[in-house]
Design a protein around this motif. Sequence first.
Motif, PDB file in Angstrom:
ATOM      1  N   ALA A 104     -12.930   6.448  -8.311  1.00  0.00           N
ATOM      2  CA  ALA A 104     -11.898   6.752  -7.301  1.00  0.00           C
ATOM      3  C   ALA A 104     -11.369   8.166  -7.492  1.00  0.00           C
ATOM      4  CB  ALA A 104     -10.766   5.739  -7.414  1.00  0.00           C
ATOM      5  N   PRO A 151       0.795   2.169  -4.633  1.00  0.00           N
ATOM      6  CA  PRO A 151      -0.662   2.284  -4.475  1.00  0.00           C
ATOM      7  C   PRO A 151      -1.436   1.739  -5.668  1.00  0.00           C
ATOM      8  CG  PRO A 151       0.417   4.367  -3.973  1.00  0.00           C
ATOM      9  CD  PRO A 151       1.458   3.478  -4.561  1.00  0.00           C
ATOM     10  N   VAL A 152      -0.816   1.869  -6.857  1.00  0.00           N
ATOM     11  CA  VAL A 152      -1.505   1.388  -8.065  1.00  0.00           C
ATOM     12  C   VAL A 152      -1.699  -0.122  -7.995  1.00  0.00           C
ATOM     13  CG1 VAL A 152      -1.365   1.196 -10.567  1.00  0.00           C
ATOM     14  CG2 VAL A 152      -0.556   3.246  -9.440  1.00  0.00           C
ATOM     15  N   GLY A 182      -6.626  -5.303  -5.040  1.00  0.00           N
ATOM     16  CA  GLY A 182      -7.903  -5.221  -4.328  1.00  0.00           C
ATOM     17  C   GLY A 182      -8.028  -6.219  -3.196  1.00  0.00           C
ATOM     18  N   LYS A 194     -11.659  11.306  -4.833  1.00  0.00           N
ATOM     19  CA  LYS A 194     -10.456  12.024  -4.404  1.00  0.00           C
ATOM     20  C   LYS A 194     -10.646  13.530  -4.582  1.00  0.00           C
ATOM     21  CE  LYS A 194      -5.538  11.411  -4.616  1.00  0.00           C
ATOM     22  NZ  LYS A 194      -4.497  10.619  -5.110  1.00  0.00           N
ATOM     23  N   TYR A 247      -1.663  -1.883  -5.340  1.00  0.00           N
ATOM     24  CA  TYR A 247      -2.578  -2.141  -4.229  1.00  0.00           C
ATOM     25  C   TYR A 247      -4.018  -2.072  -4.685  1.00  0.00           C
ATOM     26  CZ  TYR A 247      -4.698  -1.722   0.391  1.00  0.00           C
ATOM     27  OH  TYR A 247      -5.478  -1.918   1.504  1.00  0.00           O
ATOM     28  N   GLN A 248      -4.338  -1.025  -5.482  1.00  0.00           N
ATOM     29  CA  GLN A 248      -5.705  -0.873  -5.997  1.00  0.00           C
ATOM     30  C   GLN A 248      -6.084  -2.026  -6.900  1.00  0.00           C
ATOM     31  OE1 GLN A 248      -8.069   1.123  -5.372  1.00  0.00           O
ATOM     32  NE2 GLN A 248      -7.167   2.906  -4.423  1.00  0.00           N
ATOM     33  N   SER A 249      -5.134  -2.406  -7.773  1.00  0.00           N
ATOM     34  CA  SER A 249      -5.505  -3.434  -8.757  1.00  0.00           C
ATOM     35  C   SER A 249      -5.609  -4.818  -8.138  1.00  0.00           C
ATOM     36  CB  SER A 249      -4.527  -3.446  -9.938  1.00  0.00           C
ATOM     37  OG  SER A 249      -3.219  -3.357  -9.473  1.00  0.00           O
ATOM     38  N   GLN A 259       0.832  -1.196   0.000  1.00  0.00           N
ATOM     39  CA  GLN A 259       0.000   0.000   0.000  1.00  0.00           C
ATOM     40  C   GLN A 259       0.867   1.246   0.000  1.00  0.00           C
ATOM     41  OE1 GLN A 259      -2.636   0.453   3.343  1.00  0.00           O
ATOM     42  NE2 GLN A 259      -4.073   1.683   2.176  1.00  0.00           N
TER      43      GLN A 259
END
Lengths: 193, 283, 441
Positions: free
Chosen positions: B55, A97-98, A104, B59, A100-102, A93
Amino acid sequence: MAELLLILVSAIFVNNFVLARFLGICPFLGVSKKVETALGMGMAVTFVMTVATVVTWFIQYFILIPFGIEYLQTIAFILVIASLVQLVEMVIQKTSPVLYQSLGIFLPLITTNCAVLGLAVLNIQKDYSFLEGVVFALGAALGFTLAMILFAGLRERVDLCPVPKSFRGTAIALITAGLLSLAFMGFAGLVKG
Amino acid sequence: MLAAILSLGAIGLLAALALGVAAKKFAVEVDPRELAILELLPGANCGACGYPGCAGYAKMVANGDKIAATCRPGGAAVMTKIANIMGFAPISVDPKVAVVMCQGDNSKASDKYKYLGLADCQAAQKIADGPKQCPGGCMGLGPCERTCPFGAIEMTADNLAVISRKKCTGCGKCVAACPRDVIKMTPLDATVHVLCNSHDKGALVRKYCEIGCIACQICKKQAPDAYEIENFLATVVYEHYDQAAAAVEKCPTKCIRDFMISYPEGSSFAEVTVPLRRKDEAA
Amino acid sequence: MAMGRLKTFPGGLHPADNKQWTAAKPIEDCPLPEALVIPLSQHIGAPAELCVAVGDLVKKGQMLGQAKGFVSVPVHASTSGEIVAIEPRLHPSGRLLPSVVIKPDGDDVWLENLPAADPHALSAEQIKDRLRDAGIVGLGGATFPAHVKLSPPEEKPIDCLIINGVECEPYLTADHRLMLEDPEKVLQGVDILRQVLHVNHVYIGIEANKPDAIQLMTEKCAGTDVQVVPLEVKYPQGAEKQLILAITGREVPSGCLPMEVGVVVQNVGTAAAVADAIVNGYPLIERICTVTGSGVSEPKNLRIRIGTPLQHLVDYCGGLSGDPAKLIMGGPMMGMTQLSLEVPATRGTSGLLIFRDGDIDLHEEGPCIRCARCVRACPANLLPTTIAAYSRLDMFEEAEQHHAMDCIECGCCSYSCPSLIPLVQTLRHAKGAILEKRRKM
C-alpha cells in the motif's frame, strides 16, 4: 428493572450470540487476530446492532403489522441493515483510515452478518417492548464484542506457540473457539430462555 | 399489495437520501490510480522497495512524479504495467536471485564446538563467532528460511540453506538476515557460482571443509574472464557469466556449481535441464 | 547469628552452593607463567589504545595501553619483562583480539615512582583520576570502570554506598577468602570510596553462608558506622538491583541505574584494589580467582596475575582430572564458556570452572509447558517465557513492551526451565535486536 438486567445478562453471557447461538462466526474468525482490530469491529457492530434494532422495531410495529405485510420482514430488515452498514463504512473510512484498512472486507460483511439480522428477528419473535428490544440489542452487541476480544487475546497467545503444521491457521482457531464456547456453557441455566 | 410496494419503496428512498447526504459529508479522496497499482502488486508486503508494504509503495507511485524504487518481486512485468498507468517511460528491472554461497553442511564441514541453544544464526554467531570452524560458512539454523516472504528457502537435513531460483523474487530479506553475508544477490541469468564464502588460505580451508574454495586458480586458468581470485577466494565475474560453465568440471573441490544442472546435495529442489527462469519473465 | 528473618528480595533460586571445595582454602599466590598474554580489551567501554612496541622492556605496573575516552581504563603489565609480541590472541570472548605478550624476566620489579599517597590528602577528583590511571574496574565480574561509576551526574545525588560481599554464584569463594584474610584492606578501600562519594550510609552485604566472614567484618567495623548486613542465601542476591532492594528497600526503576535511587554498589575485591591503588599506587595487575570443579585435581583460591593463561592455573592446581567437557570463566550461572585453556585470565576472571562429561546436561530443548517456574524465579519480575516466545518470532516491539531490557541475564530462568529452553540466550537475542533498532533511529 430486574427484567431488563436479566435480558442484558442473558444476551451477554448465557446466550452469547457468537458462542452460544453460533451467529456471526465470519467476522469472529476473520477480525480476531489482534485485540485492537477486534475492539474496533466490536464497536462498529454495536452501533449497527443498536440502531438497526431501533429502526426495525419501528418498521415492524408501525409499518409492517398495521399494513399486514409481515412477510416483507426479512427484506425490509436487510434493507435497513445494509444502509446502516454503508453509513458506518463511510464514517470509519473518513475518521480512522487505519481501522478501515485493517477491517478490510469484513466491514461491509456486517450486512450479511447473520448476527445482526438474527438479532432483529429474535427481537420480534420474543415480543419485546421498545426498551426491552434496545437493551437486548446492547447486550447482544456487548456479548459479541466480548467474545471477539477474548478470542483475539487467545489467538495472540496461540500464535506464540509451536502449533503442529496441520493445525496452523484456521484449524487451531476453530478448536480454540470451540473451547471458548465450552467455557461459556458454564453460564447455561443462569437465566431461563 | 400497494401497501407493500409503497412502504418498501418509502424505506428505500429514505435510506438512499440518508446515504446520499452521508456520501457527500464523509467523502474521502482516493486516487483511482493508486488502487489500480495496488491491484497489480504481489501483495507480499516484503518491504524490499523500502516503503511500508505494498500500500505504501502504491501511494508513493501515485503521488510522485517519478518512481523512486522498483518492486523486485513484481519484476519487469509489473513495473511495465505500473509505468503505463502513470504514463511514465518503461522502467527496466534486472531480475536478481539470492544464492547461498556455501555447500559446507554438517557432513562436509567441521565445528569448533557443540552448540546447544537458540536455533538462530545471529544468536549462534555471537557465541565465539559461531559453531562452524569456517568463519564464512552457512550455519544452517534458519533465520533466512523464516524471514523469506515467498517460502523460497529450505534447510537441508544436514543444515544447509538452499534457495529456489524459481520462487526467489530478489527482495533481499534473506541477505539482511544472514549474519555472515553468505547469501549474495546475483543476476538471474548467471547460473554458475562459486559456492564458498571463506577467505582463509587453501590449506586451512582444507582442514575444516571438504567442499570449500582453496584458491588453486584452476578455474581462472580455464576461463580467465569469468573468474577472479581475491583474498584466497574465487568468485564469478557476472559480466561474463556465460563463460563460467567451462570451469565447473575442473574444480578439484567441486565448490563451483552450475544450477542449470543441479542444486546442492540434500536439496529437494528439482534437477532441471532448462534455463531456470520465472515463467512471467520474457526470454 | 541473626535473629529473625534475614533480608532478601522476591524471586530467585537456591542452586547447590558447591563452595565446600574451596571455602576453607587460603589464597595461594600463583607463580608467573612462561608468557603473559594481556588483551587490550578487558573491561566495559573502549579498549585501551596501545602505547608500547615489540621489543620494549617493561616494568611491573607499566602502562601498555592508554584509556580511550571517558568510559575506558588503561591496561598494565602484570610483571617486568620483554614484550615479545603484539598480535591478535584468543580472548575470553571467543574471538582473536589484540593482545600484548610479555615474557617475564623473573625479577618482578615494580615501575619506579608509583603514585603512593595518603587518601585524606587527596580530593575526590584526584582519587578518581588515580583510580582510572590504575585501571580499576569492577571485580565482581562486570568490569565496569570504577571512576565512571563514582562519577554520577549532579542530578543524581548519592547517599548510600553498598559494598558487595555476597558472592552469590555457586562454586566461587574468592571474595569470601579476601574478606577473611585481608579485611583491613577492604575497609581501607571502603573508606576511600566513601570519601569520594561523600555518603553517610555505608553497608556491607554478606550472604549468611559465610558466617565467619560476617563475624570478622562485623568485628572490624565495630566503632565505625559501616554496617554489615547478613543476607538470606539466595541467587542472585549479589546482583546490584537485588542487593539494593534487600538492604535499603529501594527499588531501582525499570530502565534505570542504581544512581537513580541514590546508591552506588562496589564489590569487596574492587574496594581492596582501590585501597592498593591509592595508598600504594599499585595499578590493577592481579586478582583473586577460584579454580574449581570436578575437572580440576586440586581446587584452590589463587592470587593470579592478569594475563596468565588458564592452562597455567590448572597446572598449578594439580592439572586436569579426567577429560574436560566444559570450561567456564566466571560462575556457573553467568560465566562465559571457553573454547580452550589457552585463553588468558583477565581482570574479570573471578573463577575458572572445569566440568567433566558426566556433570553436564546435553539434552536438546523441549517445548514450553507453561509451568511458569521461570516467572517465579525471575528476580526482575519479568515474564521470561512470554518474552522468549516473542523473541523467537522476531516480535521485538512486543518483547520491549514486556520489559526485555530490564533483564539482568542472571540465568535463573534457564536454570529453572524443565524443558531446558535457552531462555537467557533468547532474551539476549531480543535485547540485542532492540538495541540495534534504537541505534538505527
